[in-house]
Scaffold this motif. Structure first.
Motif, PDB file in Angstrom:
ATOM      1  N   SER A 118      -6.244   7.267   7.091  1.00 35.42           N
ATOM      2  CA  SER A 118      -5.615   5.946   7.045  1.00 35.42           C
ATOM      3  C   SER A 118      -4.399   5.881   7.960  1.00 35.42           C
ATOM      4  O   SER A 118      -4.213   4.911   8.708  1.00 35.42           O
ATOM      5  CB  SER A 118      -5.193   5.598   5.614  1.00 35.42           C
ATOM      6  OG  SER A 118      -6.292   5.454   4.766  1.00 35.42           O
ATOM      7  N   PRO A 133      -5.954   4.170   0.554  1.00 38.77           N
ATOM      8  CA  PRO A 133      -4.881   3.291   0.082  1.00 38.77           C
ATOM      9  C   PRO A 133      -5.044   1.874   0.631  1.00 38.77           C
ATOM     10  O   PRO A 133      -5.245   1.674   1.827  1.00 38.77           O
ATOM     11  CB  PRO A 133      -3.617   3.955   0.638  1.00 38.77           C
ATOM     12  CG  PRO A 133      -3.984   5.405   0.746  1.00 38.77           C
ATOM     13  CD  PRO A 133      -5.432   5.425   1.146  1.00 38.77           C
ATOM     14  N   GLY A 134      -4.972   0.906  -0.257  1.00 42.36           N
ATOM     15  CA  GLY A 134      -5.075  -0.501   0.129  1.00 42.36           C
ATOM     16  C   GLY A 134      -6.460  -1.088   0.016  1.00 42.36           C
ATOM     17  O   GLY A 134      -6.614  -2.320   0.025  1.00 42.36           O
ATOM     18  N   GLU A 181      -7.011  -2.852  -3.514  1.00 44.81           N
ATOM     19  CA  GLU A 181      -6.080  -3.988  -3.572  1.00 44.81           C
ATOM     20  C   GLU A 181      -6.548  -5.119  -2.667  1.00 44.81           C
ATOM     21  O   GLU A 181      -6.472  -6.299  -3.033  1.00 44.81           O
ATOM     22  CB  GLU A 181      -4.681  -3.541  -3.163  1.00 44.81           C
ATOM     23  CG  GLU A 181      -3.646  -4.661  -3.226  1.00 44.81           C
ATOM     24  CD  GLU A 181      -2.276  -4.206  -2.752  1.00 44.81           C
ATOM     25  OE1 GLU A 181      -1.329  -5.010  -2.857  1.00 44.81           O
ATOM     26  OE2 GLU A 181      -2.161  -3.065  -2.270  1.00 44.81           O
TER      27      GLU A 181
END
Length: 329
Positions: A119, A195-196, A199
């Protein structure tokens, strides 16, 4: 508007570039934020370098550096390094890497070797291509390595024998000309959404699935633990675009991939792979009868022959998502 997309390589990249063209042409949408969750199941290590074909194709296309004639690689690239590797007997030679493209893989491998996550590395690479300035965030589906392998017949070992080879060897080296018996995403059991990722799905206003390969591109992203649950649970409408027109894939070898699952090459078969979360479905004119259920259908031209037609298709998908979201309000 917050738009999240799950995507593979060429088809997904051209659709999403069209989406950018569409939103930037509309003052009401110009400030939209687009998050792309890219497939990393195609990733492979070549010549000691980590290559992420789908992430790179998405990055180069949106960053206006893609070689349009082939849909992958850098524009006006040369092959001096690959030619010299061939002179030394370096293998494989069935996967072509240009000189400019090598730079991407070298710096990616260097940063990964220094301990950065995929990432973080993807974020650094995206800066060079100005994705953030275009309102785009590119995320790998997972920071953990995942590699798709294909089970094929092993002709040398005799009748009934099989072997597993890397997806890229089957797709590029063999042109998917050998029937696939099964696909296995090696490492998927240890993978977590980057990550993300979750979300972006949960907080989106609309989620789009471009006409990427439903088995080995979007299907691999959906295999990452938690991603499919997030799509089931999001309040955003999920709109997908059929990659099938007239019983054949628009591009690539989706038919060979569907056959490995025992599925026909039809819009209905692809929609069935998304049935537990799909709200809207774009199909080619005349193919509405091939898909049933409670999904909102819209028949539109699906071929992306140039940027304008890609923008129209992406606009149709987004409009359907907005329509469905308004009905829920």
């Amino acid at each position: 508007m917050r738009i999240t997309a799950l995507a593979g390589g060429i088809g997904g990249a051209r659709f999403l570039r069209g989406l950018l063209d569409h939103v930037h042409a509309d003052p009401a949408l110009r400030e939209s934020q687009i998050t792309i969750i890219g497939n990393t199941g195609d990733d492979i290590t070549l010549f000691g370098l980590r290559v992420c074909p789908d992430l790179d194709t998405l990055m180069y296309t949106i960053g206006d550096g893609i070689e349009e004639s082939q849909g992958w690689g850098r524009r006006n690239d040369t092959r001096t390094v690959q030619g010299e590797l061939a002179a030394y007997g370096g293998q494989p030679q069935w996967f072509g890497l240009g000189d400019l493209d090598f730079a991407t893989h070298i710096v990616r491998s260097q940063w990964l070797g220094q301990g950065l996550t995929l990432s973080e590395v993807t974020g650094r690479l995206a800066q060079r291509w100005g994705l953030a300035q275009r309102g785009v965030t590119l995320l790998p589906m997972s920071d953990e390595p995942v590699e798709t392998h294909v089970v094929v017949d092993d002709q040398e070992a005799g009748e009934g024998a099989t072997q597993a080879i890397h997806f890229q060897q089957w797709w590029v080296g063999m042109g998917a000309g050998v029937p696939a018996r099964a696909f296995h995403a090696i490492g998927i059991d240890r993978a977590r959404p980057a990550p993300g990722v979750l979300e972006a799905i949960r907080t989106a206003d609309v989620v789009l699935l471009p006409p990427s390969n439903p088995v080995v591109s979007i299907g691999i992203v959906l295999s990452v633990p938690g991603v499919r649950d997030a799509l089931r649970g999001t309040s955003a409408p999920v709109v997908a675009v059929s990659p099938i027109v007239g019983g054949a894939p628009v591009r690539g070898h989706a038919d060979a991939c569907l056959a490995a699952l025992g599925l026909p090459t039809t819009p209905e078969a692809v929609a069935g792979l998304y049935a537990d979360f799909l709200d809207g479905w774009l199909v080619a004119p005349g193919e509405e009868h091939r898909v049933g259920g409670g999904v909102r259908l819209r028949a539109v031209p699906l071929l992306m022959r140039e940027r304008e037609s890609a923008a129209r298709l992406a606009g149709d998908a987004l409009s359907l998502g907005v329509e469905l979201r308004a009905e829920r309000a």
